[in-house]
Design a protein around this motif. Structure first.
Motif, PDB file in Angstrom:
ATOM      1  N   ASP A  60     -58.014  35.689   6.821  1.00  0.00           N
ATOM      2  CA  ASP A  60     -59.203  36.442   7.208  1.00  0.00           C
ATOM      3  C   ASP A  60     -59.218  36.690   8.713  1.00  0.00           C
ATOM      4  O   ASP A  60     -59.811  37.657   9.184  1.00  0.00           O
ATOM      5  N   PHE A  61     -58.598  35.790   9.446  1.00  0.00           N
ATOM      6  CA  PHE A  61     -58.615  35.826  10.902  1.00  0.00           C
ATOM      7  C   PHE A  61     -57.376  35.080  11.385  1.00  0.00           C
ATOM      8  O   PHE A  61     -57.005  34.064  10.806  1.00  0.00           O
ATOM      9  N   CYS A  82     -50.512  41.861  13.042  1.00  0.00           N
ATOM     10  CA  CYS A  82     -51.965  41.810  12.796  1.00  0.00           C
ATOM     11  C   CYS A  82     -52.611  43.143  13.174  1.00  0.00           C
ATOM     12  O   CYS A  82     -53.429  43.680  12.419  1.00  0.00           O
ATOM     13  N   LYS A  87     -55.819  43.502  10.954  1.00  0.00           N
ATOM     14  CA  LYS A  87     -56.248  42.114  10.736  1.00  0.00           C
ATOM     15  C   LYS A  87     -56.877  41.586  12.025  1.00  0.00           C
ATOM     16  O   LYS A  87     -56.256  41.639  13.079  1.00  0.00           O
ATOM     17  N   PRO A  88     -58.117  41.086  11.979  1.00  0.00           N
ATOM     18  CA  PRO A  88     -58.721  40.563  13.200  1.00  0.00           C
ATOM     19  C   PRO A  88     -57.953  39.354  13.727  1.00  0.00           C
ATOM     20  O   PRO A  88     -57.564  38.478  12.957  1.00  0.00           O
ATOM     21  N   TYR A  89     -57.731  39.348  15.030  1.00  0.00           N
ATOM     22  CA  TYR A  89     -57.058  38.217  15.648  1.00  0.00           C
ATOM     23  C   TYR A  89     -57.565  37.998  17.064  1.00  0.00           C
ATOM     24  O   TYR A  89     -58.107  38.900  17.688  1.00  0.00           O
ATOM     25  N   THR A  90     -57.414  36.771  17.510  1.00  0.00           N
ATOM     26  CA  THR A  90     -57.653  36.431  18.901  1.00  0.00           C
ATOM     27  C   THR A  90     -56.376  35.837  19.458  1.00  0.00           C
ATOM     28  O   THR A  90     -55.582  35.259  18.712  1.00  0.00           O
ATOM     29  N   GLN A 109     -59.288  41.036  19.057  1.00  0.00           N
ATOM     30  CA  GLN A 109     -60.740  41.019  19.015  1.00  0.00           C
ATOM     31  C   GLN A 109     -61.299  39.940  19.937  1.00  0.00           C
ATOM     32  O   GLN A 109     -62.498  39.891  20.176  1.00  0.00           O
ATOM     33  N   VAL A 125     -68.394  33.381  14.089  1.00  0.00           N
ATOM     34  CA  VAL A 125     -68.029  34.286  12.990  1.00  0.00           C
ATOM     35  C   VAL A 125     -68.542  33.755  11.649  1.00  0.00           C
ATOM     36  O   VAL A 125     -69.067  34.509  10.825  1.00  0.00           O
TER      37      VAL A 125
END
Length: 128
Positions: A60-61, A82, A87-90, A109, A125
Motif C-alpha cells: 500500500d505504501f 514505485c 505507488k505512494p512512497y517516501t 509523496q 496515514v
C-alpha cells in the motif's frame, strides 16, 4: 522503523528487500551453473526482481531507504518502479545525500530523514 511502528500501535506488515549480499548473489543458483559471474549476477538479479517487484506491487505504501548499508542503485530503481506504478512512497535518507536524490525525492509523496519521521507519516496515514 518496524519497532517504532509497533510501539505506536500501528497495524502494519513490513517486508524488505534481501540485504544479505551473498544470499542475494545466490538467488538464481538453483537454476543451474552459469558460464561467468556476469551470467550468475544476471540470473540472480532476475530472481531478486521477481521478489522485489511482487512485494512493491502488493504494498500500500513503500519506504525507499538510502544509506551506507543500502545499495543506492537498487533503492533508486525501486523508487522509480514505485513512481511508474503510481505507488505512494517516501524516501528515507540523511540530509547529506539530498542533492543526489533530488529527482527520486521529487516523485515521492514524502521525504524523511529519520525512522521516527517515517513512523509519524505512517501513523498519520492510518489514523488521521
Amino acid at each position: 522503523m518496524q519497532r517504532g511502528a509497533e510501539a505506536a500501535g500501528l497495524d502494519i506488515v513490513f517486508t524488505a528487500p534481501v540485504t544479505d549480499h551473498p544470499a542475494s548473489d545466490a538467488a538464481g543458483d538453483h537454476l543451474g551453473e552459469t558460464s561467468s559471474q556476469f551470467w550468475r549476477d544476471h540470473q540472480s538479479s532476475k530472481v531478486n526482481a521477481i521478489r522485489t517487484r511482487t512485494l512493491i506491487e502488493k504494498s500500500d505504501f513503500v519506504v525507499v531507504r538510502f544509506g551506507d548499508k543500502c545499495k543506492q542503485w537498487n533503492a533508486a530503481f525501486d523508487a522509480g518502479y514505485c513512481a511508474a506504478l503510481g505507488k505512494p512512497y517516501t524516501t528515507l535518507h540523511d540530509e547529506g545525500i539530498v542533492h543526489p536524490r533530488k529527482e527520486v525525492d521529487a516523485a515521492a509523496q514524502g521525504c524523511c530523514q529519520s525512522t521516527g519521521q517515517v513512523v509519524e507519516t505512517l501513523r498519520y496515514v492510518l489514523q488521521a
